[in-house]
Design an enzyme around this catalytic site. Structure first.
Site, short mmCIF file in Angstrom:
data_model
loop_
_atom_site.label_atom_id
_atom_site.label_comp_id
_atom_site.label_asym_id
_atom_site.label_seq_id
_atom_site.Cartn_x
_atom_site.Cartn_y
_atom_site.Cartn_z
N SER A 22 0.83 -1.21 0.00
CA SER A 22 0.00 0.00 0.00
C SER A 22 0.86 1.26 0.00
CB SER A 22 -0.95 0.01 1.20
OG SER A 22 -0.23 -0.11 2.42
N HIS A 155 -40.29 23.70 -8.57
CA HIS A 155 -40.51 22.85 -9.76
C HIS A 155 -39.83 23.44 -11.00
CE1 HIS A 155 -43.75 21.14 -7.22
NE2 HIS A 155 -44.03 22.41 -6.98
N SER A 276 -14.39 25.32 -26.86
CA SER A 276 -14.63 24.06 -27.55
C SER A 276 -13.52 23.83 -28.56
CB SER A 276 -15.97 24.14 -28.26
OG SER A 276 -16.02 23.21 -29.33
N LYS A 282 -18.06 28.71 -28.51
CA LYS A 282 -18.49 28.15 -27.23
C LYS A 282 -17.74 28.74 -26.05
CE LYS A 282 -21.11 25.41 -26.44
NZ LYS A 282 -21.01 23.93 -26.50
N ASN A 284 -17.98 27.43 -22.15
CA ASN A 284 -18.66 26.40 -21.37
C ASN A 284 -18.37 26.54 -19.88
OD1 ASN A 284 -19.69 25.19 -23.72
ND2 ASN A 284 -17.77 24.04 -24.00
N GLU A 289 -20.05 22.04 -14.12
CA GLU A 289 -20.37 20.66 -14.46
C GLU A 289 -19.49 19.68 -13.69
OE1 GLU A 289 -21.45 20.32 -18.98
OE2 GLU A 289 -19.91 21.84 -18.71
N GLN A 321 -7.44 -1.96 4.87
CA GLN A 321 -6.49 -1.18 4.07
C GLN A 321 -7.21 -0.46 2.93
OE1 GLN A 321 -2.40 -2.66 3.48
NE2 GLN A 321 -2.90 -2.72 1.31
N1 ARG Z 1 -1.18 -1.12 5.53
C1 ARG Z 1 -2.01 -1.69 6.54
C2 ARG Z 1 -3.40 -1.02 6.54
O1 ARG Z 1 -3.52 -0.05 5.95
C3 ARG Z 1 -1.40 -1.51 7.88
C4 ARG Z 1 -1.85 -2.47 8.90
C5 ARG Z 1 -1.36 -3.83 8.57
N2 ARG Z 1 -1.66 -4.75 9.61
C6 ARG Z 1 -1.61 -6.06 9.46
N3 ARG Z 1 -1.93 -6.79 10.46
N4 ARG Z 1 -1.25 -6.58 8.32
O2 ARG Z 1 -4.33 -1.51 7.12
#
Ligand code: ARG
Length: 456
Positions: A22, A155, A276, A282, A284, A289, A321
């Site tokens: 992550s 309305h 455009s 145009k 816009n 939007e 996560q």
């Molecule tokens: N990257 C993990 C999360 O966002 C951190 C916690 C990970 N914990 C674990 N027991 N693997 O949740």
């Protein structure tokens, strides 16, 4: 080598790694994670689990790492699964043996919950600040066009004339409720999960109240399993952001309408409109939007997290996560919309004459005729019938309502209602857009703005 290599004899398969890592998106948490780790280190010292020299070494090390991230020189290693592991790995590299003590009595489960609360707390404050700035702009645009009025709609049919300031303040009030809700969420999330460990605390003599105070949390968790496993604070924040986004979506839709040739009530500045690629003429209102369009994404992020949470057994599960990307995305998108909508309103030219001409539609005076008859003592239902009859005649005979009224000797005292601005001037009920009620409203609005600003 991972942090848990003691238990394993094979390295993680690449497909699992790709699924699991992550760092690619939680790197943005670095400052809050380091803030949490610094408090954790101080707490370990207070608990006698680190000497003061060890504590100083670790704090200096964390400071150095923060500097590396700030300067964008931090180098991720292949084994850095997430931001927490990356920082611990680097701390151990830099601080030597004492680095291996930084994770004492801590799990990534309470760590990530702490980090995310710190991040969310700051993000909500930032969003509130931007929302209050947009409110200020709405009020200022109303003040700049103090005399301007337009048809108020129900309305999407013309109903009664309203002051532009009243109209814009309607949006301001809903944004102020959003800010109030955001502050509520911020208060509720301000509880420290640090010290909950993996799920059930620790046998070591830690002092969670010390770390909580250092991090500016109002209190510590009461239940370690709850502390590591719930993300209701993220869900609540995502809801508050989504609703704020929906309010801006409605404002966006209105700007789209106002800037059409059909309405022609307003134009946005050249710096807040787009051209455009094919049609040379145009201009816009993409900003409006996109304000409308982004709201779908904000609702999606809320839905995504709610579905993730549904059915998770206690306590921490890796599914959690998946809380991050929706949160990061919603924070980023709503800040983009708030800033751009603020600029769009500032760049707006309100076409006072066009809007007034639409609001001076004589049929909108029908209710004022009925109310004058009520003031004379006629029951409202009967007065409604009389005024409706006049409108019917005007439409059928293709005459103006003023002419039809002028033909009625009993309505001689209603002629002044057709004078320009009369309907607005006669409006006197609290919260309406009549002159005295407007002044009261503006004062109430300023009070609310001041009270919320004080909570920033
Ligand atoms: N990257 C993990 C999360 O966002 C951190 C916690 C990970 N914990 C674990 N027991 N693997 O949740």
């Amino acid at each position: 080598m991972t942090l848990w290599s003691g238990r394993f004899s094979a390295a993680m398969d690449e497909t699992l790694w790709n699924l699991s890592e992550s760092y690619s998106f939680d790197r943005v948490l670095y400052a809050h994670d380091i803030e949490g780790s610094m408090a954790h280190v101080r707490g370990l010292e207070a608990a006698g689990l680190l000497s003061s020299e060890e504590c100083v070494t670790l704090l200096d090390t964390l400071e150095t790492i923060k500097g590396e991230f700030d300067a964008d020189t931090f180098e991720r290693r292949d084994s850095d699964e997430d931001i927490h592991m990356a920082i611990e790995r680097r701390a151990t590299e830099l601080a030597g043996a004492v680095g291996a003590k930084i994770h004492t009595s801590r799990s990534r489960n309470d760590q990530v919950a702490t980090t995310l609360r710190l991040f969310t707390r700051d993000a909500l404050s930032e969003i509130a600040r931007h929302a209050l700035a947009l409110v200020d702009t709405l009020v200022a645009v109303g003040e700049k066009n103090a005399e301007a009025y337009l048809p108020g709609y129900t309305h999407l049919q013309r109903a009664q004339p309203v002051l532009l300031s009243h109209h814009l303040q309607a949006h301001a009030w809903s944004l102020l409720r959003d800010v109030d809700r955001i502050f509520d969420a911020r208060r509720r999330l301000n509880v420290s999960p640090l010290g909950a460990g993996a799920l059930a605390g620790t046998s070591l003599p830690i002092l969670p109240e010390v770390t909580a105070a250092l991090l500016g949390f109002d209190e510590t968790f009461a239940n370690s399993m709850d502390a590591v496993s719930d993300r209701d604070f993220v869900a609540e924040s995502l809801f508050d952001i989504a609703l704020l986004g929906i309010h801006m979506s409605r404002m966006g839709e209105e700007l789209v309408l106002w800037t059409t040739s059909e309405f022609n009530f307003a134009t946005l500045g050249d710096d807040f409109t787009t051209g455009s690629s094919m049609l040379p003429h145009k201009k816009n209102s993409d900003v409006a939007e996109l304000a409308r369009g982004k709201s779908g994404r904000l609702v999606g992020n809320l839905t995504s997290l709610l579905v993730t949470l549904k059915g998770l057994p206690l306590s921490y599960n890796r599914d959690l996560q998946e809380d991050k990307e929706p949160l990061f995305d919603s924070v980023k998108q709503v800040l983009l919309v708030l800033a751009a909508m603020n600029g769009a309103y500032q760049s707006m030219t309100f076409r006072v004459d066009v809007a007034a001409a639409a609001a001076d539609d004589q049929l909108l005076v029908a209710i004022d005729i009925a109310e004058r008859l009520v003031a004379d003592g006629m029951p409202f239902r009967q007065a409604h019938e009389v005024a409706g009859g006049l409108v019917g005649r005007a439409v059928r005979e293709n005459k103006s309502l003023a002419d039809v009224v002028a033909e009625e000797p009993t309505l001689a005292h209603c002629g002044d209602l057709f004078e320009r601005g009369a309907a607005l001037a006669n409006r006197r009920s609290p919260g309406s857009s009549g002159p005295s009620a407007s002044a009261v409203q503006s004062a109430r609005l300023q009070e609310r703005i001041a009270a919320l600003t004080a909570r920033l």
